[in-house]
Design a protein around this motif. Structure first.
Motif, PDB file in Angstrom:
ATOM      1  N   ASN A  68      71.342  -8.962  33.043  1.00 15.33           N
ATOM      2  CA  ASN A  68      71.667 -10.349  33.344  1.00 15.33           C
ATOM      3  C   ASN A  68      71.674 -10.551  34.856  1.00 15.33           C
ATOM      4  N   PHE A 116      74.666  -4.444  31.941  1.00 15.73           N
ATOM      5  CA  PHE A 116      75.516  -5.635  32.032  1.00 15.73           C
ATOM      6  C   PHE A 116      76.083  -5.768  33.441  1.00 15.73           C
ATOM      7  N   GLU A 124      69.965 -13.383  30.381  1.00 15.57           N
ATOM      8  CA  GLU A 124      71.037 -14.197  29.792  1.00 15.57           C
ATOM      9  C   GLU A 124      70.807 -15.700  29.913  1.00 15.57           C
ATOM     10  N   ALA A 181      76.042 -16.833  26.758  1.00 12.29           N
ATOM     11  CA  ALA A 181      75.211 -15.856  27.468  1.00 12.29           C
ATOM     12  C   ALA A 181      75.006 -14.605  26.623  1.00 12.29           C
ATOM     13  N   HIS A 182      76.068 -14.158  25.952  1.00  9.29           N
ATOM     14  CA  HIS A 182      75.952 -12.971  25.106  1.00  9.29           C
ATOM     15  C   HIS A 182      74.924 -13.191  23.998  1.00  9.29           C
ATOM     16  N   ARG A 189      78.258 -13.178  33.694  1.00 11.14           N
ATOM     17  CA  ARG A 189      78.561 -14.120  32.611  1.00 11.14           C
ATOM     18  C   ARG A 189      79.431 -13.417  31.584  1.00 11.14           C
ATOM     19  N   GLN A 195      72.406 -15.242  23.994  1.00 17.03           N
ATOM     20  CA  GLN A 195      71.060 -15.292  24.560  1.00 17.03           C
ATOM     21  C   GLN A 195      70.536 -13.888  24.839  1.00 17.03           C
ATOM     22  N   ILE A 196      71.419 -13.006  25.326  1.00 12.78           N
ATOM     23  CA  ILE A 196      71.028 -11.613  25.579  1.00 12.78           C
ATOM     24  C   ILE A 196      70.629 -10.934  24.268  1.00 12.78           C
TER      25      ILE A 196
END
Length: 300
Positions: free
Chosen positions: A205, A240, A169, A214-215, A209, A217-218
């Motif tokens: 991650n 997660f 993340e 962050a989501h 987050r 980026q994942i």
């Protein structure tokens, strides 16, 4: 495999303030068993003088690379003949440990349908330095001149396991730049190593987050379009971190539901994101009573 279930040495223990981010950590090779192994390896290499102890100039848990003779970029011991011998031995001991664990696990779960994965730590601090000191003390012989993750990926592949990596993340600019943190480059390197070893890559991650940044980026990292080329690879799974009361706050839960739906759609989805968002809103509404119940159950 090791601390927090990860394949690594306990080089950066956080309890009792022993280590604080972004310290380089410390080599874990000074007990009698490791020293006995080091002595034997040094004698086999024809350098018995290298087998009496590990590096004595590698600093302490909270040192920075340039504070130590061993890790400094110019003339550091890590980039010497002795450094190559020691770091090869130190990282090989870790791989041999993982092989023993995997061999035992494979024999236990053989023919059960259970899929085994090996969790590898995302040590992104000081990644931009030449020595990659924090990775070296953890047992990953990864430097600017050597890929330390390919041998791990090849070992995982031999047992038909999954390579499970953290810090998916994180973005480079979110981390302290004075510590030369580069999580995105690290994830890219691991992605290339697992591709070469032909081993499935799963993600996780590193920090709790619940924000869209962050989501996103994942989602980006999980597509595994790491070298700019078109390919059919994507992460085989994602874990997660973590279920707690914060996850079930209304805004966090709404974002999480949308994130899960986007992950489920995969990188080849042709559906518009607005439609996914609408479906997420419906699910949020339907699950509201259960979410409230879960949040209460998780309260301390």
């Amino acid at each position: 495999m090791g601390p927090a279930g990860e394949l690594r040495y306990p080089s950066y223990p956080e309890e009792n303030g022993i280590w604080k981010f972004p310290g380089i950590g410390a080599f874990q090779c000074y007990d009698k068993y490791m020293l006995s192994s080091l002595k034997a390896a040094a004698e086999a290499a024809g350098k018995p003088e290298w087998g009496s102890t590990g590096p004595t100039d590698a600093g302490h848990y909270n040192s920075w690379p340039e504070d130590t003779p061993f890790f400094k970029k110019d003339g550091g011991g890590w980039n010497s003949q002795y450094g190559e011998f020691f770091l090869s031995w130190y990282s090989q001991i870790l791989i041999e440990h993982s092989e023993r664990i995997l061999s035992s696990a494979s024999s236990v779960f053989e023919a059960t349908g259970v899929k085994i994965s090996v969790k590898v730590a995302g040590i992104h601090w000081h990644y931009g330095s030449r020595s990659h000191a924090a990775e070296l003390t953890a047992g990953y012989y990864n430097t600017r001149f050597r890929d330390g993750y390919l041998p791990v990926a090849q070992m995982v592949a031999r047992y038909g396991a999954v390579f499970n990596f953290t810090c998916i993340e994180m973005r480079d600019h979110e981390q302290p730049q004075d510590a030369l943190c580069a999580p995105e480059n690290l994830v890219r390197q691991v992605g290339l190593a697992t591709k070469e070893a032909q081993v499935p890559l799963a993600g996780e991650n590193a920090l709790p987050r619940y924000d869209e940044s962050a989501h996103e980026q994942i989602l980006k990292a999980s597509s595994l379009n790491i070298d700019g080329s078109s390919n059919d690879r994507e992460m085989c799974a994602f874990t997660f971190l973590r279920m707690n009361p914060s996850l079930f706050r209304p805004n966090n839960w709404r974002r999480f539901v949308a994130f899960v739906k986007k992950m489920n759609e995969g990188k080849d989805s042709r559906r518009c994101l607005e439609q996914v968002e609408r479906e997420a809103e419906h699910f949020v509404s339907v699950t509201e009573p259960f979410v409230q119940e879960a949040a209460l159950a998780l309260m301390p």
